[in-house]
Scaffold this motif. Sequence first.
Motif, PDB file in Angstrom:
ATOM      1  N   SER A  60     -10.993  11.108   3.020  1.00 26.68           N
ATOM      2  CA  SER A  60     -10.038  11.091   1.957  1.00 26.68           C
ATOM      3  C   SER A  60     -10.203  11.939   0.855  1.00 26.68           C
ATOM      4  CB  SER A  60      -9.658   9.587   1.554  1.00 26.68           C
ATOM      5  OG  SER A  60      -9.478   8.629   2.728  1.00 26.68           O
TER       6      SER A  60
ATOM      7  N   PHE B 154      -7.321   4.166  -3.073  1.00 25.39           N
ATOM      8  CA  PHE B 154      -8.599   4.667  -3.117  1.00 25.39           C
ATOM      9  C   PHE B 154      -9.665   4.641  -4.087  1.00 25.39           C
ATOM     10  CE2 PHE B 154     -10.750   9.043  -4.031  1.00 25.39           C
ATOM     11  CZ  PHE B 154     -11.372   9.247  -2.851  1.00 25.39           C
TER      12      PHE B 154
ATOM     13  N   ARG C  97      -7.531  15.406   1.731  1.00 26.76           N
ATOM     14  CA  ARG C  97      -6.361  15.141   0.968  1.00 26.76           C
ATOM     15  C   ARG C  97      -6.280  15.827  -0.325  1.00 26.76           C
ATOM     16  NH1 ARG C  97      -5.193   9.307  -0.279  1.00 26.76           N
ATOM     17  NH2 ARG C  97      -3.631  10.110  -1.818  1.00 26.76           N
TER      18      ARG C  97
ATOM     19  N   ARG D 150       1.010   3.655  -2.865  1.00 23.46           N
ATOM     20  CA  ARG D 150      -0.060   3.417  -3.811  1.00 23.46           C
ATOM     21  C   ARG D 150      -1.493   3.732  -3.207  1.00 23.46           C
ATOM     22  NH1 ARG D 150       3.474  -1.169  -3.940  1.00 23.46           N
ATOM     23  NH2 ARG D 150       4.772  -1.361  -5.819  1.00 23.46           N
ATOM     24  N   GLU D 151      -1.394   4.955  -2.360  1.00 19.41           N
ATOM     25  CA  GLU D 151      -2.646   5.153  -1.608  1.00 19.41           C
ATOM     26  C   GLU D 151      -3.956   5.617  -2.488  1.00 19.41           C
ATOM     27  OE1 GLU D 151       0.395   6.020  -0.829  1.00 19.41           O
ATOM     28  OE2 GLU D 151       0.831   5.300   1.268  1.00 19.41           O
ATOM     29  N   ARG D 152      -3.361   6.526  -3.487  1.00 15.28           N
ATOM     30  CA  ARG D 152      -4.324   6.965  -4.405  1.00 15.28           C
ATOM     31  C   ARG D 152      -4.952   5.735  -5.346  1.00 15.28           C
ATOM     32  NH1 ARG D 152      -4.472  12.207  -5.273  1.00 15.28           N
ATOM     33  NH2 ARG D 152      -5.267  12.247  -7.345  1.00 15.28           N
TER      34      ARG D 152
ATOM     35  N   LEU E  82       0.751  -1.299  -0.094  1.00 17.99           N
ATOM     36  CA  LEU E  82       0.057  -0.079  -0.032  1.00 17.99           C
ATOM     37  C   LEU E  82       0.806   1.392   0.122  1.00 17.99           C
ATOM     38  CD1 LEU E  82      -2.828   0.733  -0.146  1.00 17.99           C
ATOM     39  CD2 LEU E  82      -3.040   0.603   2.490  1.00 17.99           C
ATOM     40  N   PRO E  83       1.811   1.335   0.922  1.00 20.58           N
ATOM     41  CA  PRO E  83       2.600   2.927   0.891  1.00 20.58           C
ATOM     42  C   PRO E  83       3.074   3.060  -0.681  1.00 20.58           C
ATOM     43  CG  PRO E  83       3.373   1.372   2.564  1.00 20.58           C
ATOM     44  CD  PRO E  83       2.454   0.567   1.652  1.00 20.58           C
TER      45      PRO E  83
END
Length: 326
Positions: A205, A128, A209, A123-125, A120-121
């Motif tokens: 989110s 999402f 963000r 690649r958060e978008r 995941l780090p």
Amino acid sequence: MVERSASDAALLASIRERVHATLLVLLIALRPLVWDGDPTQPANLAYLVLAVIAVSVVVIEGWAGSVSSWRWTFSGALFALIVAALIPACVRSPLPMEGGALWLMLAVHLGLAFYLMQALPGRERLAFAALAAGLVGEVLVAHGQRLWVLPGMAAASANGEFAAIETVGGDLAERIANGGVYGTFTLANTFAAYLVLVVPPLLVSAWTRSADRWSRAVVTLAAGLAAWSFVGASSKGAVLAIAIASSMGWVIVRRDRWRWLPLALVAVALSALALRPALWEPMQASTRVRAGYWLGASTLIAERPIAGHGIGAFPTLAPAAMPLWA
């Protein structure tokens, strides 16, 4: 030679990125869409295989030296110990195959959480977007049920087509009349719980963000449709969960004289139920079934408080332990 090695390394990094991006999207977006309550269904088994593949990828990367350190949490380690402690419960299960399938599903999902922590780090978008895609899929299914499936079931119930499987208390007819949409899940409560868990983080989110306006518009629209689906689910438990969580948050955040407003609202609600028993009528059948489950579970726990009856034993043993009125 050096240029070729650098080119090969860049190609390998590109392949790894595409593999992880694909796995991340599929694992997040498909999880709610393939679950219908039965861990042995082909769709769920295929998803579990996909999760095993994802875990295998990061394990191979670690073995090859591509991962400098593993990410983990104490809560994850505790859950791993709990899953391991449940192995004897599989042996004691009256249905070993189903019990084993449930345990395997828990273990694979533990591995899935481990994979997500590694992938995941950065690649958060993407995660999402995958979460939003899964939500949109669920909402579309739910709206289809509300418009076509549930009216068809109500008509079939009125024609007596479900008489052979109806309970003494008329629970099935009550659920069809007052029950709600359930999406791809087996129960409306599970669907409502999914919405409660997914929609708030997505909204937060999107609006806290650096998301573009189109992403915010899509998420807000999906959240609005999800809210309509939530109402259509008619899940009293989910509404109660939201009320409790909101009340706790209010009490924690507020520091003025309005801090204890939730307690006053609870008192008003209890008084209304006490003064107007008719308000309980839509919930009587559902409450009766739940009370029967709780009493049956307490009876089974009292029989074997330490060893238990085994994973998946409740559906088999509950009929004898539950009260007759449930």
